[in-house]
Write a protein that holds these residues in place. Structure first.
Motif, PDB file in Angstrom:
ATOM      1  N   LEU A 263       0.793  -1.240   0.033  1.00  0.00           N
ATOM      2  CA  LEU A 263       0.115   0.152   0.001  1.00  0.00           C
ATOM      3  C   LEU A 263       0.772   1.243  -0.026  1.00  0.00           C
ATOM      4  O   LEU A 263       0.403   2.359  -0.622  1.00  0.00           O
ATOM      5  N   LEU A 264       2.110   1.098   0.608  1.00  0.00           N
ATOM      6  CA  LEU A 264       2.970   2.229   0.574  1.00  0.00           C
ATOM      7  C   LEU A 264       4.071   2.467  -0.212  1.00  0.00           C
ATOM      8  O   LEU A 264       4.698   3.292   0.000  1.00  0.00           O
ATOM      9  N   TRP A 265       4.422   1.458  -0.931  1.00  0.00           N
ATOM     10  CA  TRP A 265       5.774   1.403  -1.777  1.00  0.00           C
ATOM     11  C   TRP A 265       5.516   2.695  -2.716  1.00  0.00           C
ATOM     12  O   TRP A 265       4.572   2.990  -3.633  1.00  0.00           O
ATOM     13  N   PRO A 266       6.494   3.517  -2.711  1.00  0.00           N
ATOM     14  CA  PRO A 266       6.498   4.563  -3.846  1.00  0.00           C
ATOM     15  C   PRO A 266       6.571   4.265  -5.216  1.00  0.00           C
ATOM     16  O   PRO A 266       6.132   4.794  -6.150  1.00  0.00           O
ATOM     17  N   TRP A 267       7.284   3.078  -5.440  1.00  0.00           N
ATOM     18  CA  TRP A 267       7.248   2.524  -6.749  1.00  0.00           C
ATOM     19  C   TRP A 267       7.431   1.007  -6.793  1.00  0.00           C
ATOM     20  O   TRP A 267       7.520   0.266  -5.535  1.00  0.00           O
ATOM     21  N   LEU A 268       7.219   0.279  -7.701  1.00  0.00           N
ATOM     22  CA  LEU A 268       7.255  -1.141  -8.042  1.00  0.00           C
ATOM     23  C   LEU A 268       8.671  -1.693  -8.071  1.00  0.00           C
ATOM     24  O   LEU A 268       9.301  -1.384  -9.129  1.00  0.00           O
ATOM     25  N   PRO A 269       9.220  -2.161  -7.231  1.00  0.00           N
ATOM     26  CA  PRO A 269      10.618  -2.634  -7.114  1.00  0.00           C
ATOM     27  C   PRO A 269      10.835  -3.558  -8.393  1.00  0.00           C
ATOM     28  O   PRO A 269       9.767  -4.303  -8.558  1.00  0.00           O
ATOM     29  N   ALA A 270      11.927  -3.895  -8.831  1.00  0.00           N
ATOM     30  CA  ALA A 270      12.224  -4.926  -9.938  1.00  0.00           C
ATOM     31  C   ALA A 270      11.990  -6.145  -9.343  1.00  0.00           C
ATOM     32  O   ALA A 270      12.246  -6.405  -7.981  1.00  0.00           O
TER      33      ALA A 270
ATOM     34  N   LEU B  90      15.449 -11.719  -4.118  1.00  0.00           N
ATOM     35  CA  LEU B  90      16.775 -12.521  -3.752  1.00  0.00           C
ATOM     36  C   LEU B  90      17.431 -11.916  -2.584  1.00  0.00           C
ATOM     37  O   LEU B  90      17.585 -12.529  -1.552  1.00  0.00           O
ATOM     38  N   PRO B  91      17.599 -10.704  -2.594  1.00  0.00           N
ATOM     39  CA  PRO B  91      18.407 -10.196  -1.417  1.00  0.00           C
ATOM     40  C   PRO B  91      17.479 -10.239  -0.301  1.00  0.00           C
ATOM     41  O   PRO B  91      18.069 -10.421   0.744  1.00  0.00           O
TER      42      PRO B  91
ATOM     43  N   LEU C  13      17.981 -12.018   3.295  1.00  0.00           N
ATOM     44  CA  LEU C  13      17.827 -10.940   4.690  1.00  0.00           C
ATOM     45  C   LEU C  13      17.144 -11.847   5.466  1.00  0.00           C
ATOM     46  O   LEU C  13      17.388 -11.793   6.683  1.00  0.00           O
ATOM     47  N   GLY C  14      15.764 -12.474   4.968  1.00  0.00           N
ATOM     48  CA  GLY C  14      15.026 -12.838   5.915  1.00  0.00           C
ATOM     49  C   GLY C  14      15.465 -14.280   6.474  1.00  0.00           C
ATOM     50  O   GLY C  14      15.044 -14.480   7.721  1.00  0.00           O
ATOM     51  N   VAL C  15      15.959 -15.094   5.811  1.00  0.00           N
ATOM     52  CA  VAL C  15      16.725 -16.215   6.052  1.00  0.00           C
ATOM     53  C   VAL C  15      17.738 -16.132   7.130  1.00  0.00           C
ATOM     54  O   VAL C  15      17.632 -16.989   8.201  1.00  0.00           O
ATOM     55  N   SER C  16      18.458 -15.202   6.996  1.00  0.00           N
ATOM     56  CA  SER C  16      19.512 -14.973   8.112  1.00  0.00           C
ATOM     57  C   SER C  16      18.961 -14.310   9.237  1.00  0.00           C
ATOM     58  O   SER C  16      19.755 -14.668  10.302  1.00  0.00           O
ATOM     59  N   CYS C  17      17.788 -13.672   9.505  1.00  0.00           N
ATOM     60  CA  CYS C  17      17.400 -13.407  10.617  1.00  0.00           C
ATOM     61  C   CYS C  17      16.323 -14.216  11.221  1.00  0.00           C
ATOM     62  O   CYS C  17      15.851 -13.465  12.198  1.00  0.00           O
TER      63      CYS C  17
END
Length: 730
Positions: free
Chosen positions: A16-23, A28-29, A33-37
């Motif tokens: 709802l808050l994303w200013p743009w749609l990331p690629a 993957l990153p 990051l999610g798996v590491s934490c």
């Protein structure tokens, strides 16, 4: 578990808050990051996994829009009609699941919204059609206070919209059992004045409700009673539990409750609100039958997580959040007010949802609480059980269904007449401006704070800042509204307003007054118009002239009015600090466009030139009059058509800004590339309402200050820019 579910839902809802749609390859990153934490911060990991799923789902659904030439030409499309939204005068809107476009099959199958204007009956739900259609990206008008159709489209899973230009093949589907029941219901209730209300409550068919009906429901805060959702599913399930326990215990009650709820949801066509309520109910019944106990909070979070995992774009759906927050408010009310009596629950629900209702709908109803306290028991104990009885008897016992429907009609007719009377006489709906909404929200936060130790100073500071806000407004402002292919400009000095042109009004009933102008005036707290100037009689300029004059006080009528003051060159009058000068026409020529009222507005330092639809001959004649045309802000004549904006006229005006009032992807190609090039050579900053949305400029000494430098809002308001930047599919 609850914390992880909450953060997963928050991660999905962050779209709802994303200013743009990331690629798409951002997943993957984020996943690493999610798996590491995961071990140290599982809630953070769940939030990231929710974001990843939203990102991947969005690219999966939108990828087909990068197909080369998709929006540049008409396409041959084949698909199945999923839903039909019937409009006035034969127009309909079809939600179609596409099988192929020009023979190419896409996966997943995209959903599109197509306008149908055929002379014959529109295709029905389940029909297969092959047609020639012209598509546009999911895009909507963008004005403060107006309906956010771009968000609504994606919230329904619709990734393009368009219109049918020709039908090649139409294969009707065999009527489903629900369709046959609906037709039987319509036949039996054809003579009943309350048929439209009975259809809305039994089959979720609200197509026959009139604009006045919706106004009454909104004004009294009872719209939710006529949209089959959690309340109705819960009422039916509660009836099943009661009957089952009277007849044999807990298990029969749970089975009967589930059966009745499924049957009612099926009658309503398994709409999104019924799906949400049904999932929550079945989960609760399953836990009860299994002998497990989950808190209401956990059941709500599990339901949210399952729904958002199935369709992350539900987070864009206002109905989803209204349902979720209504259930949350009920849970809070049950604990906070220390009881489960109806009036306490309704009071808590009303107070807790008040900020949301106010922000979403721009106002609130002061009669909502007492009317709901009266109607909810009536619906629970009388209307819904009788309607279910009538629906169950439709086919096997139509002789029983007929008197039941007649009884319901006898009850509904005086009830709805009373509700209409309340709405007309008491006018319970209070429209709140953006300032009023902010002030009320601040009061709701400050008043409790003032009761806390040391909180009076904070409350006093907040009140002081609130009182300063009205004094910080610019001397005058110009808003060029986004009304599609048409024109409407609002000029304001504080609370005083001049409106130049009114946008279009279509045969289907859709109009720019209700969609754009009136919501914006309410948002600004403007209750009257000092001037309503209509440049000429073309419908995209004058379509809402009479309607606006009937619902708003208008002090001065100028231009193309049967009973107003017609525009003639040389007319001049003072309006506050602004001088209004009519520059054209000298005399009517009989050519509608070239007879447009050309109005110059200025304060001696800064000015605006409104040109209507004048074309090159009128521009040359206007130059020949020798009048001063200079203005720092220009509305390009005729929406930027190549028939206007000649080099000589542009040099005479010498604007710093030019605004082209052209609809998004309009069929005429406005603004013309030739016109854009002329202004570029002159070094003029250009904006187009179809791309930018409403253009808002404020007077700042000797220059105009653009207050919205880009199309505001989240990524789904700028999908066109994303499509232009994305690499087309090969």
């Amino acid at each position: 578990m609850d914390k992880r579910l909450f953060f997963f839902c928050a991660g999905v809802s962050s779209l709802l808050l994303w200013p743009w749609l990331p690629a798409w390859d951002w997943w993957l990153p984020l996943a690493l990051l999610g798996v590491s934490c995961w071990r140290s911060r599982p809630a953070t990991a769940c939030f990231l996994f929710g974001m990843i799923w939203s990102l991947c789902y969005s690219h999966w659904q939108l990828g087909w829009l990068q197909h080369p030439g998709l929006f540049q030409r008409s396409q041959i499309m084949a698909g199945t009609v999923e839903a039909v939204q019937r409009r006035d005068k034969g127009a309909s809107r079809l939600i179609v699941s596409l099988k192929s476009i020009d023979g190419q099959v896409f996966s997943p199958q995209p959903r599109v919204l197509l306008s149908w204007y055929g002379e014959g009956p529109a295709p029905a739900e389940g029909d297969f059609i092959r047609s020639v259609s012209r598509l546009q990206p999911p895009h909507g008008l963008h004005n403060p206070g107006g309906f956010d159709s771009a968000r609504w489209l994606l919230g329904q899973g619709i990734t393009a919209r368009g219109y049918l230009t020709g039908s090649l093949h139409h294969q009707p589907a065999p009527p489903s059992r629900r369709t046959r029941l609906l037709e039987a219901f319509r036949d039996l209730s054809a003579e009943l004045p309350s048929q439209r209300w009975l259809l809305a409550l039994s089959f979720g068919d609200r197509s026959q409700l009139q604009a006045q009906d919706w106004e009454t429901l909104r004004a009294l805060g009872v719209s939710h009673l006529f949209a089959i959702s959690g309340l109705h599913i819960g009422l039916v399930a509660g009836l099943g539990l009661l009957l089952g326990r009277l007849g044999g215990g807990r298990l029969p009650g749970a089975l009967l409750a589930a059966g009745l709820a499924l049957g009612y949801a099926w009658l309503a066509g398994f709409s999104l609100p019924t799906q949400r309520a049904l999932l929550m109910l079945l989960l609760w019944l399953a836990l009860t039958g299994w002998g497990r106990f989950w808190s209401g909070r956990r059941i709500l979070l599990v339901t949210m997580a399952l729904l958002l995992a199935g369709m992350p774009w539900l987070a864009l759906n206002q109905g989803f959040w209204l349902s979720v927050l209504a259930v949350a408010a009920l849970l809070v009310s049950a604990g906070w007010l220390g009881g489960r009596s109806l009036w306490r629950l309704q009071l808590g629900l009303t107070l807790l949802l008040l900020p949301l209702v106010m922000v979403l709908f721009g106002g609130l109803s002061w009669l909502s609480l007492p009317v709901n306290l009266l109607l909810i028991p009536l619906f629970s104990l009388l209307f819904i059980p009788l309607l279910l009885l009538a629906c169950l008897a439709l086919v096997p016992l139509p002789g029983l269904a007929r008197p039941v429907l007649a009884l319901l009609d006898g009850l509904f007719a005086p009830l709805m007449a009373s509700l209409h009377w309340l709405e007309q006489v008491l006018s319970p709906w209070l429209v709140l401006s953006a300032f009023g909404q902010g002030a009320l929200l601040l009061a709701l936060l400050v008043l409790p704070a003032a009761l806390l130790p040391g909180g009076r100073g904070v409350a006093g500071l907040a009140l002081y800042l609130l009182l300063l806000l009205p004094w910080s407004r610019p001397a005058w402002e110009v808003r060029v509204l986004d009304v599609g292919q048409g024109l409407s400009v609002l000029v304001t000095q504080g609370r005083e307003a001049l409106l130049y042109d009114t946008g279009n009004r279509f045969p289907t009933g859709f109009n720019m007054a209700d969609a754009v102008i009136l919501p914006l005036l309410g948002h600004l707290g403007i209750e009257r118009l000092e001037y309503l100037v209509v440049s000429h009689d073309d419908s995209d300029h004058s379509g809402n002239r009479d309607y606006l004059a009937s619902v708003l006080p208008v002090t001065h009528r100028r231009g193309a009015w049967p009973d107003g003051q017609h525009c003639r060159a040389g007319q001049s009058e003072q309006w506050g600090r602004l001088r209004l000068r009519v520059l054209w026409p000298v005399e009517p020529s009989g050519h509608s466009n070239n007879d447009s009222c050309v109005l110059h507005i200025g304060d001696g330092r800064l000015s605006l030139l409104l040109t209507g639809d004048i074309e090159a001959p009128a521009e040359r004649a206007l130059l020949a009059t020798g009048q001063a045309l200079g203005a720092q802000l220009l509305l390009s004549p005729h929406h930027g058509s190549r028939s206007s904006s000649t080099e000589a006229f542009n040099r005479a005006v010498a604007p710093d800004w030019v605004v082209h009032t052209a609809g998004f992807y309009n069929r005429w190609g406005f603004p013309s590339p030739e016109v854009v090039a002329r202004f570029e050579r002159q070094g003029v900053a250009q904006l187009t309402t179809g791309e930018h949305g409403m253009v808002h400029l404020a007077a700042d000494g000797h220059r105009w200050r653009l207050l919205n430098p880009r199309r505001s809002g989240a990524w789904y308001h700028r999908l066109n820019a994303w499509l232009q930047e994305a690499k087309p599919l090969e």
